[in-house]
Design a protein around this motif. Structure first.
Motif, PDB file in Angstrom:
ATOM      1  N   VAL A 204      -0.775  -1.927  -4.801  1.00  0.00           N
ATOM      2  CA  VAL A 204      -0.166  -2.530  -5.988  1.00  0.00           C
ATOM      3  C   VAL A 204       0.485  -3.850  -5.600  1.00  0.00           C
TER       4      VAL A 204
ATOM      5  N   VAL B 192      -1.876  10.622  -2.297  1.00  0.00           N
ATOM      6  CA  VAL B 192      -2.276   9.612  -3.276  1.00  0.00           C
ATOM      7  C   VAL B 192      -2.214   8.250  -2.594  1.00  0.00           C
ATOM      8  N   TYR B 193      -3.340   7.544  -2.630  1.00  0.00           N
ATOM      9  CA  TYR B 193      -3.444   6.222  -1.999  1.00  0.00           C
ATOM     10  C   TYR B 193      -3.617   5.167  -3.080  1.00  0.00           C
ATOM     11  N   SER B 194      -2.793   4.111  -3.032  1.00  0.00           N
ATOM     12  CA  SER B 194      -2.913   3.053  -4.032  1.00  0.00           C
ATOM     13  C   SER B 194      -2.368   1.743  -3.470  1.00  0.00           C
TER      14      SER B 194
ATOM     15  N   ILE C 185       1.802   5.788 -11.639  1.00  0.00           N
ATOM     16  CA  ILE C 185       1.427   4.510 -11.032  1.00  0.00           C
ATOM     17  C   ILE C 185       0.641   3.661 -12.019  1.00  0.00           C
ATOM     18  N   SER C 186      -0.285   4.275 -12.730  1.00  0.00           N
ATOM     19  CA  SER C 186      -1.107   3.550 -13.698  1.00  0.00           C
ATOM     20  C   SER C 186      -0.275   2.993 -14.845  1.00  0.00           C
TER      21      SER C 186
ATOM     22  N   CYS D  63      -0.435   9.786 -10.048  1.00  0.00           N
ATOM     23  CA  CYS D  63      -1.435   8.766 -10.386  1.00  0.00           C
ATOM     24  C   CYS D  63      -1.176   8.188 -11.778  1.00  0.00           C
TER      25      CYS D  63
ATOM     26  N   HIS E 194      -2.839  -0.047 -12.143  1.00  0.00           N
ATOM     27  CA  HIS E 194      -3.712   0.164 -10.989  1.00  0.00           C
ATOM     28  C   HIS E 194      -4.087   1.639 -10.885  1.00  0.00           C
TER      29      HIS E 194
ATOM     30  N   SER F  16       6.792  -2.558  -6.562  1.00  0.00           N
ATOM     31  CA  SER F  16       7.029  -1.428  -5.653  1.00  0.00           C
ATOM     32  C   SER F  16       8.261  -0.613  -6.029  1.00  0.00           C
TER      33      SER F  16
ATOM     34  N   THR G 178       0.839  -1.193   0.000  1.00  0.00           N
ATOM     35  CA  THR G 178       0.000   0.000   0.000  1.00  0.00           C
ATOM     36  C   THR G 178       0.877   1.246   0.000  1.00  0.00           C
TER      37      THR G 178
ATOM     38  N   ALA H 147      -5.655   4.926  -8.449  1.00  0.00           N
ATOM     39  CA  ALA H 147      -5.275   5.503  -7.153  1.00  0.00           C
ATOM     40  C   ALA H 147      -6.387   6.452  -6.705  1.00  0.00           C
ATOM     41  N   THR H 148      -6.387   6.763  -5.421  1.00  0.00           N
ATOM     42  CA  THR H 148      -7.351   7.694  -4.846  1.00  0.00           C
ATOM     43  C   THR H 148      -6.602   8.921  -4.340  1.00  0.00           C
TER      44      THR H 148
END
Length: 300
Positions: free
Chosen positions: A261, A257-259, A232-233, A229, A238, A266, A217, A240-241
């Motif tokens: 994976v 940013v919360y995600s 990360i994508s 975001c 994935h 990582s 996380t 993210a919020t």
């Protein structure tokens, strides 16, 4: 016309890269098979251990038939028969390329185990159990990292991991422990208990090196949430919020940013986040379980 030629060239380049990747996978899995076969004929046979899984069950049947019926059964033939059901599970539920590569590993390991002569490295049973288990775990991890497996209970672990979305490599450890307890009743309890040490060392090595089904996380404090975001994508597929917050020291607006994976991704995600925002504050937490929609790259 130039556009068509460019598209054809891109398709040919993509196909060439895929072929190179498949050849590289075959080579790495072949090297892992060689390591496993050498490990069987050095540490495993020298210590009289049972490595667990299909290999352990194969050796258990070999030793049982040899002790009680005075017959020798080729390792490769017996190992292939035992792996028939796990291979079916692989074809049916996991992936065809994955299963074909796994079959290559099973066949090659069996043949090399029959051809390579035994070699004694050490007589210390504890060293044999620990280092034999570590080498076995490294070889299996090499297969797993190239989307293949050594067969047996590894097929079951991959199937359960795909189905449940969690790391299930502790389940084969329990199955193998049952096999080794049976070996203790039939042969020698000392060797069975040392074999459990071997299997434990192997399983812990796999869990350390192969992290596809482990989750991480991310909490990222940044002034560039959209860019983070997107990074990360691009890497993990994935989402993210973005959470709005306030810095307690400067009392200014901050975005978090919360995600969640795959833990295997990582390191790359940290690098791209730092590229998107060098000032970002990144906190990575180990995640035990995720419930809900979570994208898992399919196994081919």
């Amino acid at each position: 016309m130039n556009t068509q030629n460019k598209e054809d060239s891109q398709l040919q380049t993509g196909a060439s890269r895929r072929n190179d990747w498949i050849v590289w996978r075959i080579i790495v899995v072949g090297l892992a098979s060689l390591i496993m076969a050498m490990n069987i004929n050095t540490f495993v046979h020298t210590g009289g251990l049972l490595p667990g899984g299909a290999s352990g069950l194969t050796l258990l049947i070999q030793e049982t038939v040899k002790k009680y019926f005075h017959q020798d059964i080729p390792y490769s033939v017996l190992n292939i028969l035992i792996n028939a059901v796990p291979v079916y599970i692989g074809f049916r539920f996991v992936g065809k390329k994955f299963t074909w590569l796994s079959c290559w590993c099973i066949l090659l390991t069996g043949l090399l185990a029959d051809l390579i002569p035994p070699l004694q490295v050490t007589k210390d049973i504890l060293l044999i159990s620990i280092f034999g288990g570590l080498i076995n775990g490294v070889a299996i991890s090499m297969c797993l990292l190239k989307d293949a497996t050594s067969g047996g209970t590894d097929f079951i672990a991959i199937y359960l991991s795909e189905k449940r979305g969690v790391d299930s490599f502790n389940i084969p450890l329990v199955i193998n422990a049952v096999i080794l307890v049976l070996a203790g009743f039939l042969f020698d309890w000392d060797k069975a208990l040392y074999s459990i040490i071997f299997q434990f060392a192997s399983t812990m090595t796999i869990r350390m090196l192969y992290r596809k089904y482990q989750k991480a996380t991310f909490f990222i404090v940044t002034n560039k949430p959209r860019e983070v975001c997107a990074a990360i994508s691009d890497i993990s597929m994935h989402g993210a919020t973005i959470l709005e917050g306030e810095g307690s020291y400067e009392h200014c607006e901050r975005n978090v940013v919360y995600s969640v994976v795959s833990d295997a991704e990582s390191g790359r995600i940290i690098r791209v986040v730092r590229e998107a925002d060098p000032e970002a504050f990144v906190n990575v937490l180990k995640t035990e379980r995720v419930i809900g929609r979570f994208y898992q790259r399919p196994t081919e």
